[in-house]
Scaffold this motif. Structure first.
Motif, PDB file in Angstrom:
ATOM      1  N   GLY A   6       5.727  -6.903   8.672  1.00  0.00           N
ATOM      2  CA  GLY A   6       6.249  -5.678   8.096  1.00  0.00           C
ATOM      3  C   GLY A   6       7.223  -5.881   6.947  1.00  0.00           C
ATOM      4  O   GLY A   6       7.858  -4.927   6.508  1.00  0.00           O
ATOM      5  N   MET A  25      -0.730  -4.330  14.381  1.00  0.00           N
ATOM      6  CA  MET A  25      -1.414  -3.250  13.710  1.00  0.00           C
ATOM      7  C   MET A  25      -0.451  -2.129  13.346  1.00  0.00           C
ATOM      8  O   MET A  25      -0.704  -1.388  12.405  1.00  0.00           O
ATOM      9  CB  MET A  25      -2.537  -2.746  14.618  1.00  0.00           C
ATOM     10  CG  MET A  25      -3.633  -2.094  13.873  1.00  0.00           C
ATOM     11  SD  MET A  25      -4.281  -3.137  12.583  1.00  0.00           S
ATOM     12  CE  MET A  25      -5.949  -2.705  12.625  1.00  0.00           C
ATOM     13  N   ASN A  26       0.648  -2.041  14.081  1.00  0.00           N
ATOM     14  CA  ASN A  26       1.651  -1.024  13.810  1.00  0.00           C
ATOM     15  C   ASN A  26       2.264  -1.215  12.421  1.00  0.00           C
ATOM     16  O   ASN A  26       2.534  -0.239  11.723  1.00  0.00           O
ATOM     17  CB  ASN A  26       2.735  -1.057  14.893  1.00  0.00           C
ATOM     18  CG  ASN A  26       3.523   0.238  14.930  1.00  0.00           C
ATOM     19  OD1 ASN A  26       2.996   1.299  14.632  1.00  0.00           O
ATOM     20  ND2 ASN A  26       4.791   0.127  15.281  1.00  0.00           N
ATOM     21  N   ASN A  27       2.476  -2.495  12.001  1.00  0.00           N
ATOM     22  CA  ASN A  27       3.020  -2.760  10.667  1.00  0.00           C
ATOM     23  C   ASN A  27       2.097  -2.236   9.580  1.00  0.00           C
ATOM     24  O   ASN A  27       2.564  -1.710   8.573  1.00  0.00           O
ATOM     25  CB  ASN A  27       3.241  -4.264  10.465  1.00  0.00           C
ATOM     26  CG  ASN A  27       4.385  -4.794  11.297  1.00  0.00           C
ATOM     27  OD1 ASN A  27       5.329  -4.083  11.584  1.00  0.00           O
ATOM     28  ND2 ASN A  27       4.294  -6.047  11.681  1.00  0.00           N
ATOM     29  N   HIS A  47      -0.030   0.274   9.835  1.00  0.00           N
ATOM     30  CA  HIS A  47       0.031   1.740   9.866  1.00  0.00           C
ATOM     31  C   HIS A  47       1.301   2.239   9.185  1.00  0.00           C
ATOM     32  O   HIS A  47       1.267   3.213   8.430  1.00  0.00           O
ATOM     33  CB  HIS A  47      -0.042   2.235  11.315  1.00  0.00           C
ATOM     34  CG  HIS A  47      -0.196   3.713  11.411  1.00  0.00           C
ATOM     35  ND1 HIS A  47       0.880   4.567  11.412  1.00  0.00           N
ATOM     36  CD2 HIS A  47      -1.301   4.490  11.493  1.00  0.00           C
ATOM     37  CE1 HIS A  47       0.450   5.808  11.495  1.00  0.00           C
ATOM     38  NE2 HIS A  47      -0.874   5.786  11.553  1.00  0.00           N
ATOM     39  N   GLU A  48       2.419   1.594   9.447  1.00  0.00           N
ATOM     40  CA  GLU A  48       3.699   2.020   8.874  1.00  0.00           C
ATOM     41  C   GLU A  48       3.777   1.783   7.366  1.00  0.00           C
ATOM     42  O   GLU A  48       4.598   2.402   6.689  1.00  0.00           O
ATOM     43  CB  GLU A  48       4.852   1.301   9.570  1.00  0.00           C
ATOM     44  CG  GLU A  48       5.057   1.733  10.996  1.00  0.00           C
ATOM     45  CD  GLU A  48       6.091   0.899  11.720  1.00  0.00           C
ATOM     46  OE1 GLU A  48       6.704   0.009  11.082  1.00  0.00           O
ATOM     47  OE2 GLU A  48       6.289   1.134  12.919  1.00  0.00           O
ATOM     48  N   ASN A  49       2.978   0.870   6.857  1.00  0.00           N
ATOM     49  CA  ASN A  49       3.042   0.491   5.443  1.00  0.00           C
ATOM     50  C   ASN A  49       1.715   0.724   4.719  1.00  0.00           C
ATOM     51  O   ASN A  49       1.429   0.065   3.719  1.00  0.00           O
ATOM     52  CB  ASN A  49       3.436  -0.985   5.329  1.00  0.00           C
ATOM     53  CG  ASN A  49       4.779  -1.260   5.949  1.00  0.00           C
ATOM     54  OD1 ASN A  49       5.794  -0.796   5.462  1.00  0.00           O
ATOM     55  ND2 ASN A  49       4.788  -2.013   7.044  1.00  0.00           N
TER      56      ASN A  49
END
Length: 133
Positions: free
Chosen positions: A81, A1-3, A5-7
């Protein structure tokens, strides 16, 4: 989920392109005759008048491929990502929009050409973001 959020900006712009091109492709398939009839009239006074069915088919294929590549780009962003599929989809989206802009200009449909520019702006901005990742 971090990918994701970052993109998120890139993903949202990709979703915009997915909706734009897959819906347009679906519309062309669902109402091929209607689209073809309208476009034949639209281009009747242009050098493209005898190639409308071929050109409509080409646009249909590249729209669907562009939308699919953007879809794969969203999945790739979420999974790892990375952005290679997103870049390919965005480049093809920009090329498609340039083809459409060319057609509108040839047909002297300047209002239609302005509409294409509205779609081109977020697409080229997305390409800028992706190229600088």
């Amino acid at each position: 989920m971090n990918n994701l959020h970052e993109n998120i900006t890139e993903v949202l712009l990709l979703i915009f392109l997915i909706i734009t091109f897959l819906q347009s492709g679906f519309d062309k398939v669902a109402d091929w005759k209607g689209n073809l009839s309208w476009l034949k009239g639209h281009f009747s006074a242009t050098p493209l008048k005898n190639t409308v069915p071929l050109l409509l088919g080409i646009i249909l294929v590249i729209e669907v491929i562009a939308g699919a590549l953007c879809g794969f780009g969203v999945v790739q962003f979420i999974i790892d990502g990375k952005s290679s599929m997103a870049i390919y989809g965005t480049i093809l989206s920009c090329i498609t929009l340039l083809f459409l802009l060319f057609g509108q200009r040839i047909a002297k449909d300047y209002e239609g050409a302005k509409t294409i520019v509205i779609y081109f702006m977020p697409a080229i901005f997305l390409l800028y973001l992706l190229a600088n990742k």
